[in-house]
Motif scaffolding. Structure first.
Motif, mmCIF file in Angstrom:
data_model
loop_
_atom_site.group_PDB
_atom_site.id
_atom_site.type_symbol
_atom_site.label_atom_id
_atom_site.label_comp_id
_atom_site.label_asym_id
_atom_site.label_seq_id
_atom_site.Cartn_x
_atom_site.Cartn_y
_atom_site.Cartn_z
ATOM 1 N N PRO A 120 0.715 -1.204 0.123
ATOM 2 C CA PRO A 120 -0.052 -0.008 -0.031
ATOM 3 C C PRO A 120 0.780 1.430 0.242
ATOM 4 N N PHE A 121 0.291 2.427 -0.708
ATOM 5 C CA PHE A 121 1.032 3.510 -0.833
ATOM 6 C C PHE A 121 0.849 4.322 0.396
ATOM 7 N N THR A 122 1.721 5.131 0.995
ATOM 8 C CA THR A 122 1.595 5.935 2.076
ATOM 9 C C THR A 122 2.706 7.029 1.787
ATOM 10 N N ALA A 123 2.443 8.270 2.362
ATOM 11 C CA ALA A 123 3.274 9.442 2.178
ATOM 12 C C ALA A 123 4.777 9.116 2.720
ATOM 13 N N ALA A 124 4.695 8.368 3.954
ATOM 14 C CA ALA A 124 5.821 7.879 4.817
ATOM 15 C C ALA A 124 6.765 6.832 4.047
ATOM 16 N N ARG A 125 6.045 6.122 3.337
ATOM 17 C CA ARG A 125 6.776 5.057 2.544
ATOM 18 C C ARG A 125 7.481 5.633 1.165
ATOM 19 N N ALA A 126 6.795 6.608 0.511
ATOM 20 C CA ALA A 126 7.375 7.462 -0.543
ATOM 21 C C ALA A 126 8.476 7.955 -0.010
ATOM 22 N N ARG A 127 8.355 8.775 1.043
ATOM 23 C CA ARG A 127 9.502 9.709 1.807
ATOM 24 C C ARG A 127 10.718 8.651 1.959
ATOM 25 N N ASN A 128 10.445 7.663 2.428
ATOM 26 C CA ASN A 128 11.442 6.812 2.825
ATOM 27 C C ASN A 128 12.164 6.419 1.629
ATOM 28 N N ALA A 129 11.445 6.061 0.555
ATOM 29 C CA ALA A 129 12.037 5.244 -0.838
ATOM 30 C C ALA A 129 13.048 6.655 -1.201
ATOM 31 N N ILE A 159 10.710 9.441 10.334
ATOM 32 C CA ILE A 159 10.900 9.135 9.109
ATOM 33 C C ILE A 159 11.125 7.575 8.848
ATOM 34 N N ASP A 160 11.707 6.783 9.681
ATOM 35 C CA ASP A 160 11.973 5.285 9.674
ATOM 36 C C ASP A 160 11.965 4.757 10.961
ATOM 37 N N GLN A 161 11.354 3.784 11.281
ATOM 38 C CA GLN A 161 11.579 3.026 12.543
ATOM 39 C C GLN A 161 12.691 2.380 12.538
ATOM 40 N N GLU A 162 13.165 1.744 11.261
ATOM 41 C CA GLU A 162 14.494 0.859 11.262
ATOM 42 C C GLU A 162 15.764 1.878 11.420
ATOM 43 N N ALA A 163 15.592 3.095 11.098
ATOM 44 C CA ALA A 163 16.610 3.997 11.032
ATOM 45 C C ALA A 163 17.031 4.504 12.352
ATOM 46 N N TRP A 200 14.411 9.297 0.009
ATOM 47 C CA TRP A 200 15.849 9.664 0.872
ATOM 48 C C TRP A 200 16.577 8.760 0.759
ATOM 49 N N ARG A 201 16.139 7.374 0.638
ATOM 50 C CA ARG A 201 17.251 6.236 0.492
ATOM 51 C C ARG A 201 17.768 6.313 -0.868
ATOM 52 N N ARG A 202 17.250 6.535 -1.701
ATOM 53 C CA ARG A 202 17.550 6.421 -3.337
ATOM 54 C C ARG A 202 18.457 7.992 -3.328
ATOM 55 N N LEU A 203 18.104 9.070 -2.882
ATOM 56 C CA LEU A 203 18.923 10.289 -2.797
ATOM 57 C C LEU A 203 20.198 9.968 -2.339
ATOM 58 N N LEU A 204 20.495 9.357 -1.073
ATOM 59 C CA LEU A 204 21.553 9.383 -0.244
ATOM 60 C C LEU A 204 22.382 8.072 -0.716
ATOM 61 N N ALA A 205 21.614 7.312 -1.448
ATOM 62 C CA ALA A 205 22.576 5.897 -2.060
ATOM 63 C C ALA A 205 23.228 6.481 -3.479
ATOM 64 N N LYS A 206 22.664 7.238 -3.975
ATOM 65 C CA LYS A 206 23.332 7.878 -5.171
ATOM 66 C C LYS A 206 24.047 9.040 -4.981
ATOM 67 N N PHE A 207 23.746 9.851 -4.102
ATOM 68 C CA PHE A 207 24.553 11.168 -3.625
ATOM 69 C C PHE A 207 24.806 11.062 -2.045
ATOM 70 N N PRO A 208 25.789 10.345 -1.709
ATOM 71 C CA PRO A 208 25.950 10.289 -0.273
ATOM 72 C C PRO A 208 26.730 11.369 0.269
ATOM 73 N N ASP A 209 27.240 12.487 -0.232
ATOM 74 C CA ASP A 209 27.763 13.749 0.042
ATOM 75 C C ASP A 209 27.085 14.768 0.609
ATOM 76 N N LEU A 210 25.695 14.664 0.176
ATOM 77 C CA LEU A 210 24.631 15.689 0.522
ATOM 78 C C LEU A 210 24.657 15.737 2.053
ATOM 79 N N ASP A 211 24.326 16.937 2.379
ATOM 80 C CA ASP A 211 24.476 17.333 4.237
ATOM 81 C C ASP A 211 22.879 17.170 4.200
#
Length: 159
Positions: free
Chosen positions: A65-74, A154-158, A76-87
């Protein structure tokens, strides 16, 4: 793009936002180093629009199921995986627009207060006269600026 913008990535989320997504992306692209758009099953060409604007696109799997939290988590994970130097990461909904100068203002505040985890801008309804719903949102969003106790998880696992 300012020096502050180089350290910020944006995660925009949406589903069938159409012209609203165009305005959202136009308000973010070029004001942050990278933009990721997370799509929740759009049928209106939102994915192609985001790709055409130069955003990195994540299409959520339809099996969960879609949720805003699921989308945000996906996002920021993609963002930081591709661009790890962001602050910093700026989250925005696909039906919102980022104000000019916001990235620089937010970065200055976060840089000046390393103990802060979040800064929030003020949400404003662009057309409060358009409907009773818009008017109620406009009234609800009129908050006094200042410290806040929480900004969500953002994420319980984090943790």
């Amino acid at each position: 793009m300012s020096a502050a913008s180089e350290k910020v990535g944006v995660v925009a989320i949406g589903r069938n936002e159409g012209e609203r997504l165009r305005r959202c992306l136009d308000s973010t692209i070029g004001k942050a180093a990278h933009v990721v758009y997370v799509d929740s099953g759009s049928q209106d060409g939102s994915v192609l629009l985001a790709q055409g604007k130069g955003a990195e696109v994540v299409e959520l799997d339809l099996s969960t199921p879609f949720t805003a939290a699921r989308a945000r988590n996906a996002g920021w994970r993609r963002l930081l995986a591709k661009f790890p130097d962001l602050d910093y990461v700026q989250f925005i909904d696909g039906d919102c627009e980022m104000a000019d100068g916001w990235v620089e203002t937010a970065c200055r505040a976060l840089d000046a207060h390393p103990e802060w985890a979040v800064v929030c801008g003020r949400v404003r309804e662009l057309r409060p006269e358009a409907s009773i719903y818009n008017r109620l949102c406009h009234l609800e969003w009129q908050k006094t600026p200042g410290d806040i106790a929480a900004a969500g998880v953002i994420d319980q696992e984090a943790r």
